[in-house]
Scaffold this motif. Structure first.
Motif, PDB file in Angstrom:
ATOM      1  N   MET A 419      -6.668 -23.589 -30.998  1.00 48.27           N
ATOM      2  CA  MET A 419      -6.299 -23.043 -29.693  1.00 48.27           C
ATOM      3  C   MET A 419      -4.782 -22.897 -29.609  1.00 48.27           C
ATOM      4  SD  MET A 419      -8.763 -25.386 -27.276  1.00 48.27           S
ATOM      5  CE  MET A 419      -8.086 -26.869 -28.034  1.00 48.27           C
ATOM      6  N   ALA A 420      -4.353 -22.110 -28.629  1.00 56.30           N
ATOM      7  CA  ALA A 420      -2.933 -21.789 -28.516  1.00 56.30           C
ATOM      8  C   ALA A 420      -2.068 -23.027 -28.301  1.00 56.30           C
ATOM      9  CB  ALA A 420      -2.726 -20.798 -27.374  1.00 56.30           C
ATOM     10  N   VAL A 421      -2.609 -24.099 -27.714  1.00 56.75           N
ATOM     11  CA  VAL A 421      -1.798 -25.303 -27.511  1.00 56.75           C
ATOM     12  C   VAL A 421      -1.375 -25.916 -28.839  1.00 56.75           C
ATOM     13  CG1 VAL A 421      -2.646 -25.919 -25.223  1.00 56.75           C
ATOM     14  CG2 VAL A 421      -3.947 -26.624 -27.248  1.00 56.75           C
ATOM     15  N   ASN A 422      -2.167 -25.674 -29.888  1.00 55.85           N
ATOM     16  CA  ASN A 422      -1.837 -26.200 -31.215  1.00 55.85           C
ATOM     17  C   ASN A 422      -1.294 -25.128 -32.156  1.00 55.85           C
ATOM     18  OD1 ASN A 422      -2.931 -28.786 -30.485  1.00 55.85           O
ATOM     19  ND2 ASN A 422      -4.982 -27.981 -30.880  1.00 55.85           N
ATOM     20  N   TRP A 423      -1.530 -23.873 -31.825  1.00 54.41           N
ATOM     21  CA  TRP A 423      -1.138 -22.764 -32.700  1.00 54.41           C
ATOM     22  C   TRP A 423      -0.284 -21.799 -31.886  1.00 54.41           C
ATOM     23  CZ3 TRP A 423      -2.290 -22.842 -37.879  1.00 54.41           C
ATOM     24  CH2 TRP A 423      -3.208 -23.816 -38.279  1.00 54.41           C
ATOM     25  N   CYS A 424       0.955 -22.216 -31.653  1.00 52.06           N
ATOM     26  CA  CYS A 424       1.923 -21.449 -30.862  1.00 52.06           C
ATOM     27  C   CYS A 424       3.207 -21.373 -31.680  1.00 52.06           C
ATOM     28  CB  CYS A 424       2.142 -22.144 -29.513  1.00 52.06           C
ATOM     29  SG  CYS A 424       3.355 -21.369 -28.440  1.00 52.06           S
ATOM     30  N   LYS A 425       3.460 -20.226 -32.298  1.00 49.93           N
ATOM     31  CA  LYS A 425       4.556 -20.114 -33.263  1.00 49.93           C
ATOM     32  C   LYS A 425       5.250 -18.757 -33.131  1.00 49.93           C
ATOM     33  CE  LYS A 425       1.692 -22.631 -36.625  1.00 49.93           C
ATOM     34  NZ  LYS A 425       2.435 -23.918 -36.574  1.00 49.93           N
ATOM     35  N   PRO A 426       6.505 -18.665 -33.557  1.00 53.90           N
ATOM     36  CA  PRO A 426       7.171 -17.355 -33.628  1.00 53.90           C
ATOM     37  C   PRO A 426       6.545 -16.492 -34.719  1.00 53.90           C
ATOM     38  CG  PRO A 426       8.578 -19.062 -34.560  1.00 53.90           C
ATOM     39  CD  PRO A 426       7.409 -19.770 -33.926  1.00 53.90           C
ATOM     40  N   LEU A 427       6.701 -15.198 -34.592  1.00 54.31           N
ATOM     41  CA  LEU A 427       6.066 -14.257 -35.515  1.00 54.31           C
ATOM     42  C   LEU A 427       6.468 -14.522 -36.962  1.00 54.31           C
ATOM     43  CD1 LEU A 427       4.373 -11.730 -36.044  1.00 54.31           C
ATOM     44  CD2 LEU A 427       6.400 -10.343 -35.518  1.00 54.31           C
ATOM     45  N   THR A 428       7.735 -14.842 -37.196  1.00 59.25           N
ATOM     46  CA  THR A 428       8.172 -15.080 -38.583  1.00 59.25           C
ATOM     47  C   THR A 428       7.414 -16.250 -39.205  1.00 59.25           C
ATOM     48  OG1 THR A 428       9.998 -16.409 -37.702  1.00 59.25           O
ATOM     49  CG2 THR A 428      10.458 -14.097 -38.269  1.00 59.25           C
ATOM     50  N   GLU A 429       7.154 -17.303 -38.425  1.00 62.71           N
ATOM     51  CA  GLU A 429       6.398 -18.447 -38.952  1.00 62.71           C
ATOM     52  C   GLU A 429       4.951 -18.066 -39.229  1.00 62.71           C
ATOM     53  OE1 GLU A 429       6.694 -22.173 -36.976  1.00 62.71           O
ATOM     54  OE2 GLU A 429       8.862 -22.007 -36.647  1.00 62.71           O
ATOM     55  N   TRP A 430       4.359 -17.267 -38.319  1.00 64.48           N
ATOM     56  CA  TRP A 430       2.988 -16.818 -38.562  1.00 64.48           C
ATOM     57  C   TRP A 430       2.910 -15.982 -39.843  1.00 64.48           C
ATOM     58  CZ3 TRP A 430      -1.475 -18.384 -36.746  1.00 64.48           C
ATOM     59  CH2 TRP A 430      -1.556 -18.976 -35.492  1.00 64.48           C
ATOM     60  N   GLU A 431       3.881 -15.095 -40.021  1.00 66.13           N
ATOM     61  CA  GLU A 431       3.874 -14.248 -41.214  1.00 66.13           C
ATOM     62  C   GLU A 431       3.995 -15.101 -42.477  1.00 66.13           C
ATOM     63  OE1 GLU A 431       6.137 -10.236 -42.901  1.00 66.13           O
ATOM     64  OE2 GLU A 431       6.908 -11.287 -41.130  1.00 66.13           O
ATOM     65  N   SER A 432       4.884 -16.094 -42.455  1.00 64.38           N
ATOM     66  CA  SER A 432       5.036 -16.990 -43.609  1.00 64.38           C
ATOM     67  C   SER A 432       3.764 -17.798 -43.843  1.00 64.38           C
ATOM     68  CB  SER A 432       6.219 -17.932 -43.389  1.00 64.38           C
ATOM     69  OG  SER A 432       7.426 -17.212 -43.302  1.00 64.38           O
ATOM     70  N   LEU A 433       3.132 -18.229 -42.757  1.00 65.51           N
ATOM     71  CA  LEU A 433       1.913 -19.018 -42.872  1.00 65.51           C
ATOM     72  C   LEU A 433       0.795 -18.188 -43.496  1.00 65.51           C
ATOM     73  CD1 LEU A 433       0.717 -21.806 -42.187  1.00 65.51           C
ATOM     74  CD2 LEU A 433       0.045 -20.867 -39.965  1.00 65.51           C
ATOM     75  N   PHE A 434       0.599 -16.958 -43.005  1.00 68.22           N
ATOM     76  CA  PHE A 434      -0.422 -16.077 -43.579  1.00 68.22           C
ATOM     77  C   PHE A 434      -0.159 -15.860 -45.069  1.00 68.22           C
ATOM     78  CE2 PHE A 434      -2.912 -13.460 -40.267  1.00 68.22           C
ATOM     79  CZ  PHE A 434      -3.019 -14.547 -39.416  1.00 68.22           C
ATOM     80  N   ALA A 435       1.107 -15.591 -45.410  1.00 64.42           N
ATOM     81  CA  ALA A 435       1.452 -15.320 -46.807  1.00 64.42           C
ATOM     82  C   ALA A 435       1.203 -16.547 -47.683  1.00 64.42           C
ATOM     83  CB  ALA A 435       2.911 -14.887 -46.912  1.00 64.42           C
ATOM     84  N   SER A 436       1.474 -17.753 -47.150  1.00 60.36           N
ATOM     85  CA  SER A 436       1.251 -18.973 -47.941  1.00 60.36           C
ATOM     86  C   SER A 436      -0.226 -19.215 -48.172  1.00 60.36           C
ATOM     87  CB  SER A 436       1.888 -20.173 -47.239  1.00 60.36           C
ATOM     88  OG  SER A 436       1.197 -20.507 -46.047  1.00 60.36           O
ATOM     89  N   TRP A 437      -1.052 -18.876 -47.182  1.00 59.75           N
ATOM     90  CA  TRP A 437      -2.506 -19.044 -47.367  1.00 59.75           C
ATOM     91  C   TRP A 437      -3.014 -18.154 -48.498  1.00 59.75           C
ATOM     92  CZ3 TRP A 437      -3.801 -18.632 -41.436  1.00 59.75           C
ATOM     93  CH2 TRP A 437      -3.492 -19.852 -40.823  1.00 59.75           C
ATOM     94  N   VAL A 438      -2.454 -16.963 -48.605  1.00 61.93           N
ATOM     95  CA  VAL A 438      -2.870 -16.047 -49.670  1.00 61.93           C
ATOM     96  C   VAL A 438      -2.318 -16.498 -51.017  1.00 61.93           C
ATOM     97  CG1 VAL A 438      -2.698 -13.678 -50.519  1.00 61.93           C
ATOM     98  CG2 VAL A 438      -3.070 -14.098 -48.071  1.00 61.93           C
ATOM     99  N   ALA A 439      -1.070 -16.961 -51.029  1.00 64.96           N
ATOM    100  CA  ALA A 439      -0.428 -17.346 -52.294  1.00 64.96           C
ATOM    101  C   ALA A 439      -0.980 -18.654 -52.852  1.00 64.96           C
ATOM    102  CB  ALA A 439       1.080 -17.457 -52.089  1.00 64.96           C
TER     103      ALA A 439
END
Length: 623
Positions: A419-439
């Motif tokens: 939920m958003a209370v636990n997953w509230c981040k700036p776009l750059t962090e989300w992009e890095s997070l998505f990329a790390s999951w793939v890598a």
């Protein structure tokens, strides 16, 4: 050959019984089981006159591949028979299921051995009667249809109680050509034309085309105190949203809900041939989601949303009765859920003040795929643009407000914390997070990917193209796709040996055993195909078009997905009506024999595609 059977099998008798004293009424029994439930009374009576009763002891043969020919259609009345080939068990057939028909249709000998798994009572219908029954198209289709056709037929068999079929073209709602006014008309002239023609809108003859509705007159003219000679250009809507006249009424319903419009000009060969309205839909259909949408958007406070779950359940039940399938219902429900989220977010901004930067509220999971039907727990997250002090202070407060507001509106908190209370981040962090999951597709990363890669923005102005770009890149990462496939393959259909349904803890968990396996398969092949849509059915078709799945495989999974979704939805509606907790576990006793057969066929297809995916990505070789 059948030593256990009387030399002259008895004819059907309503007074006969089998072991436990349950009376046999063959005609009534057959009437309750497919495909005999599709026969007229005269044909059923003919079956009753020629039907014979056969008994088989445990492990005794009923049909053998060594038989030169088979002359009977068998129906299991009591007990279980098993199908074998080369002494290898293939499948178990239970009460109400048929066998022997492949050899009857082909005129050859049996293709498998059939043996009594336990003491059995069987009905035998002679070939001459079977051949006569095959003249009935619905009866014949049961034996001749493939899986896709059987599931489609089962879905179409649902009653449609609305006065119009939602598959009908939208043009059927237009009984007159569009009413037009000139571009230099005044609002008073337009109002007189509308009143004289008895319509709630007029098109304005300008380029591009414009529309003036009764709501425009109220909100943009009367409410602002404008004079009668005000030009229509001060109140019209331009450009306008149009729809092809051949689009279905269902497509029109979704179009109106998504674009928040009440009037839709319909085009044919680029020309407007009429204007359809939400009132037309309400007139043709006894219930409509428009009323619920309007009450959400106009809610004076969040207090009025407390009964949203009950109102939604009633609407969903009406849509089921009206003939919409679960995929269509999911699209409508997700649009309404989006409206609730938007209303809560607006309330949050009113409470906290304007946001310090652009942001987006996104949903994921089944809501992100637009595949929710009845309310389940929340799956949401928050993305904001600037990572400044004001943003880090504001957006966690907004996330907390939204989650609490949705709980108030009948959306329980997510047990897994997504939920958003636990997953509230700036776009750059989300992009890095998505990329790390793939890598680095470790278990925790794959859990995140399975949840958030189905994201969809529902509120806010921040574009999420950067996250879409990460998913596009994932299409060419075979290692990531292999690990994602392996993670999804943990969801296995509950089939036991010989294709029996496994009763686990009092029933069949159709979400864990049916829906999630298909969703997981579709996510992998959809990503590989570069599909931007999050919807499971869209992903399957994209994989078919890309040659990743065969046509039969993609279409079969699509029909299985629709069918299992519908079974789950009907089970949940029964639970809601009975005041019981809503879950995904259907007791086997709730399923009639044809539903069990369709489930077994669907689960078997899922397993087949899962094995194909295992080979495609070599998931069995992953460390």
């Amino acid at each position: 050959m059948h030593d256990d059977r009387p030399s002259t099998p008895p004819r059907a008798s309503a007074g006969a019984s089998f072991n436990d004293g349950v009376p046999l009424d063959p005609v009534e029994f057959l009437r309750a089981h497919p495909p005999f439930d599709r026969l007229p009374q005269t044909s059923l009576e003919a079956v009753g006159r020629t039907l014979e009763i056969s008994y088989a002891n445990r492990n005794s043969p009923v049909l053998s591949r060594s038989d030169p020919i088979n002359t009977w259609l068998y129906v299991v009345r009591r007990g279980v028979v098993r199908l074998e080939a080369e002494q290898r068990r293939l499948e178990l057939l239970e009460e109400g299921e048929c066998f022997g028909f492949p050899s009857l249709i082909s005129g050859s000998g049996p293709t498998v051995d059939v043996v009594a798994e336990e003491e059995c009572l069987l009905y035998r219908i002679p070939k001459v009667t079977f051949d006569q029954l095959m003249d009935e198209p619905a009866f014949a289709a049961f034996f001749l249809d493939g899986l896709q056709q059987r599931l489609r037929r089962a879905l179409r068999a649902e009653p449609a109680l609305m006065s119009a079929d939602l598959a009908s073209p939208a043009r059927e709602l237009c009984d007159r050509p569009p009413v037009m006014v000139a571009a230099d008309a005044t609002v008073a002239e337009a109002a007189r034309v509308m009143s004289s023609a008895g319509v709630s809108s007029v098109l304005v003859d300008t380029s591009p085309l414009a529309i003036l509705t009764d709501r425009d007159l109220r909100n943009r003219v009367l409410a602002r105190g404008l004079p009668a000679d005000t030009p229509v250009s001060r109140a019209w809507t331009r450009p306008i949203h149009t729809l092809d006249a051949e689009a279905s009424l269902y497509a029109m319903l979704v179009f109106m809900l998504e674009h928040r419009v009440h009037h839709v000009p319909l085009l044919e060969d680029g020309e407007v041939v009429g204007v359809a309205t939400d009132t037309d839909l309400l007139r043709e259909h006894l219930t409509s989601p428009f009323h619920l949408l309007k009450s959400i958007e106009r809610a004076p406070s969040l207090e009025v949303l407390t009964d949203y779950g009950n109102r939604l359940a009633g609407l969903v039940e009406n849509m089921v009765v009206s003939g919409l399938d679960a995929a269509q219902i999911g699209h409508v429900v997700s649009t309404l859920n989006d409206a609730v989220i938007a209303r809560v977010a607006r309330a949050a901004e009113e409470e906290l003040g304007p946001p310090p930067c652009r942001y987006a509220l996104m949903v994921h999971g089944s809501e992100g795929r637009r595949e929710q039907t009845l309310l389940t727990d929340q799956d949401n997250a928050l993305v904001y643009l600037e990572n400044g002090k004001a943003a880090r202070r504001y957006f966690p407060q907004l996330a907390n407000y939204v989650v609490r507001g949705l709980v108030h509106a009948s959306f329980p908190r997510c047990a897994g914390g997504f939920m958003a209370v636990n997953w509230c981040k700036p776009l750059t962090e989300w992009e890095s997070l998505f990329a790390s999951w793939v890598a680095e597709p470790e278990p925790e990363a794959l859990l995140g990917a399975a949840n958030f890669f189905d994201f969809r923005r529902v509120w806010g102005t921040l574009a999420l193209d950067a996250l879409d770009g990460v998913l596009d890149d994932a299409a060419g990462n075979r290692i990531f796709l292999a690990h994602l496939a392996a993670a999804g393959l943990r969801f296995r259909p509950p089939l036991g040996l010989f294709r029996t349904l496994k009763d686990e803890n009092g029933g069949i968990d159709v979400k864990k055993g049916g829906i999630l396996p298909i969703v997981s398969l579709a996510r992998v092949v959809g990503l590989e195909a570069g599909c931007r849509s999050r919807a499971t059915l869209d992903r399957l078709q994209a994989a078919r078009e890309a040659g990743i799945l065969s046509t039969d495989g993609a279409d079969g999974l699509s029909e299985a997905f629709r069918y299992i979704h519908r079974l789950r939805l009907e089970h949940q509606l029964r639970a809601h009506a009975g005041g019981r907790p809503i879950d995904n576990r259907i007791p086997l006793a709730e399923l009639v024999s044809l539903e069990r057969r369709h489930l077994k066929d669907s689960f078997a297809l899922i397993r087949e595609i899962q094995e194909s995916l295992t080979q495609r990505f070599g998931t069995d070789r992953l460390g």
